[in-house]
Design a protein around this motif. Structure first.
Motif, mmCIF file in Angstrom:
data_model
loop_
_atom_site.group_PDB
_atom_site.id
_atom_site.type_symbol
_atom_site.label_atom_id
_atom_site.label_comp_id
_atom_site.label_asym_id
_atom_site.label_seq_id
_atom_site.Cartn_x
_atom_site.Cartn_y
_atom_site.Cartn_z
ATOM 1 N N ILE A 14 0.860 -1.189 0.000
ATOM 2 C CA ILE A 14 0.000 0.000 0.000
ATOM 3 C C ILE A 14 0.895 1.238 0.000
ATOM 4 N N VAL A 15 0.602 2.153 -0.927
ATOM 5 C CA VAL A 15 1.315 3.431 -0.980
ATOM 6 C C VAL A 15 0.270 4.546 -0.956
ATOM 7 N N ASP A 16 0.731 5.736 -0.547
ATOM 8 C CA ASP A 16 -0.201 6.861 -0.568
ATOM 9 C C ASP A 16 -0.213 7.518 -1.943
ATOM 10 N N GLU A 17 -0.934 8.645 -2.048
ATOM 11 C CA GLU A 17 -1.073 9.285 -3.347
ATOM 12 C C GLU A 17 0.253 9.817 -3.879
ATOM 13 N N LYS A 18 1.244 9.993 -2.956
ATOM 14 C CA LYS A 18 2.571 10.447 -3.375
ATOM 15 C C LYS A 18 3.485 9.294 -3.770
ATOM 16 N N GLY A 19 3.040 8.063 -3.516
ATOM 17 C CA GLY A 19 3.869 6.902 -3.820
ATOM 18 C C GLY A 19 4.729 6.457 -2.669
ATOM 19 N N ASP A 20 4.520 7.040 -1.480
ATOM 20 C CA ASP A 20 5.306 6.647 -0.312
ATOM 21 C C ASP A 20 4.743 5.377 0.300
ATOM 22 N N PHE A 21 5.625 4.515 0.754
ATOM 23 C CA PHE A 21 5.225 3.231 1.329
ATOM 24 C C PHE A 21 4.444 3.429 2.617
ATOM 25 N N LYS A 22 3.356 2.624 2.782
ATOM 26 C CA LYS A 22 2.558 2.671 3.999
ATOM 27 C C LYS A 22 2.513 1.307 4.680
ATOM 28 N N LEU A 23 2.037 0.289 3.968
ATOM 29 C CA LEU A 23 1.910 -1.044 4.543
ATOM 30 C C LEU A 23 2.266 -2.095 3.494
ATOM 31 N N SER A 24 2.490 -3.322 3.967
ATOM 32 C CA SER A 24 2.758 -4.417 3.041
ATOM 33 C C SER A 24 2.199 -5.711 3.610
ATOM 34 N N LYS A 25 2.071 -6.692 2.746
ATOM 35 C CA LYS A 25 1.565 -7.995 3.143
ATOM 36 C C LYS A 25 2.220 -9.056 2.267
ATOM 37 N N GLY A 26 2.751 -10.103 2.908
ATOM 38 C CA GLY A 26 3.276 -11.239 2.172
ATOM 39 C C GLY A 26 4.625 -11.036 1.535
ATOM 40 N N LEU A 27 5.362 -9.985 1.907
ATOM 41 C CA LEU A 27 6.694 -9.767 1.351
ATOM 42 C C LEU A 27 7.747 -10.504 2.161
#
Length: 412
Positions: free
Chosen positions: A79-92
């Motif tokens: 999940i990234v915000d509208e700027k493309g900055d990382f927020k959350l991840s799953k399964g990496l």
């Protein structure tokens, strides 16, 4: 339809059947993949909505349900915000997802401030963007997040499985076909060798009788110098050579160094008086070139090429045999050119196949045997050098040159 064309048609039919089976397998697998893609897309959307509820609900029981839904997602997601900055991840990959800062002494500076690996994030995010369009979730009034995800391991395996399956089947079929074809050729060779040797044996008795009858005619009619009897003797000798050829089938012939020009010329002289006088013959080229030849078998090669040329000429025409050598002087070329009807370019290779013939009563074995004798017995090559419909054809035989070995004998 001749046997060669029938075999060719069956090969095409079997190939078409194999293509149908392979296409059916791929289509069905693609059908399953499309359904699984839709299923994973739906689950990703549910997970995305669950993330939205995490930030907008105060109900703990409901949040527990939302967390269970969120954790049920089996596909990797970012999940990234509208700027493309990382927020959350799953399964990496958890070993690469975060990097903790380490001091020069080797101790972690701050365990509470892990940093995300930018390269790994960039690579994974690029792979997800290439696979699926993102899922947009609105967090606040003007703020939104983008959920990117990629195929699960199961879906990836399902995509490549049919290709692996078809490859394995193709390899198996290729091995089976090669083994079957080799076995069939070996069986055919045994039959051919047995037939050839039996033919040579059967020819022996009448040839001996003919020789005796000719000698008797000479004595009885005092016809030692009769040209007709001389030609009869030549034909009987030719029958002896034919019988000798058949007796050599299946065994490795002995090659001796001969003048290529002289060997070919001797047979051309014999052959020219036994065909129509409407066809002229010409010998040309280098008379000093030497090669390893088994004369009876090589005469057979030239005979088949000359007969093929005569059959190609309808009415009046000419046949030219030219002997030359390569620029490097390591090979001897024998070109047999006729002014016959020619061969289509698409048939340049086909003419050497067993069973291929354009004659109503032909067996289609002449050029096939010729190639076998040149390639297997003389370690050479034979091919259609050039042909034009309505103008003629040139066959070329390539042999290893022995000229230097004769000119420069090795001194022990």
């Amino acid at each position: 339809m001749n046997p060669y064309e029938q075999r060719k048609r069956w090969k095409y039919l079997l190939l078409a059947f194999a293509v149908v089976i392979a296409s059916g397998s791929l289509l069905y697998t693609n059908y399953l993949v499309r359904n699984l893609v839709k299923s994973e897309r739906t689950r990703a959307q549910v997970w995305a909505q669950s993330m939205k509820q995490v930030f907008s609900s105060d109900d703990n029981d409901f949040l527990n349900y939302v967390f269970s839904v969120r954790d049920s997602l089996s596909v990797p997601a970012i999940i990234v915000d509208e700027k493309g900055d990382f927020k959350l991840s799953k399964g990496l990959d958890t070993t690469k997802t975060f990097i903790q800062e380490v001091s020069s002494a080797g101790f972690i500076k701050d365990k509470k401030l892990p940093k995300y690996d930018p390269k790994y994030f960039k690579d994974e995010l690029a792979a997800m963007k290439a696979q699926h369009a993102p899922i947009k979730i609105v967090i606040f009034h003007n703020n939104y997040w983008l959920v990117y995800y990629k195929d699960s391991l199961l879906l990836t395996q399902l995509r490549i499985f049919p290709y692996i399956q078809l490859t394995v089947i193709a390899i198996f079929l290729l091995i089976a076909y090669t083994a079957f074809n080799s076995s069939r050729k070996s069986e055919q060779n045994q039959v051919w060798v047995g037939l050839a040797k039996e033919t040579a044996h059967q020819l022996g008795t009448p040839i001996s009788s003919l020789m005796a009858w000719i000698e008797l005619m000479k004595d009885k009619f005092n016809a030692e110098d009769d040209p007709l009897i001389a030609e009869m003797e030549n034909d009987v000798k030719r029958l002896e050579i034919v019988a000798d050829r058949f007796s050599k089938i299946g065994s490795k012939p002995v090659l001796e160094i001969h003048s290529v020009y002289e060997v070919v010329k001797d047979f051309v002289d014999y052959f020219r008086v036994r065909v129509s006088n409407k066809i002229t013959f010409e010998m040309a080229g280098n008379q000093n070139l030497m090669a390893g030849l088994n004369v009876p078998l090589f005469d057979w090669v030239i005979e088949n090429l000359l007969k093929n040329a005569v059959n190609a000429i309808e009415g009046t025409g000419s046949i030219k045999v030219e002997i030359s050598e390569s620029k490097a002087k390591t090979q001897v070329y024998i070109d047999v050119t006729d002014t016959g009807k020619g061969i289509p370019r698409t048939k340049f290779e086909t003419v050497f196949k067993p069973g291929y013939t354009t004659r109503k009563r032909g067996w289609g074995l002449g050029l096939s045997l010729t190639k076998r004798m040149v390639v297997n017995y003389h370690n050479g090559q034979i091919f259609v050098r050039d042909s034009e419909l309505g103008k003629g054809t040139t066959f070329r035989i390539v042999l290893k040159s022995m000229t230097k070995e004769v000119e420069e004998p090795v001194i022990a």
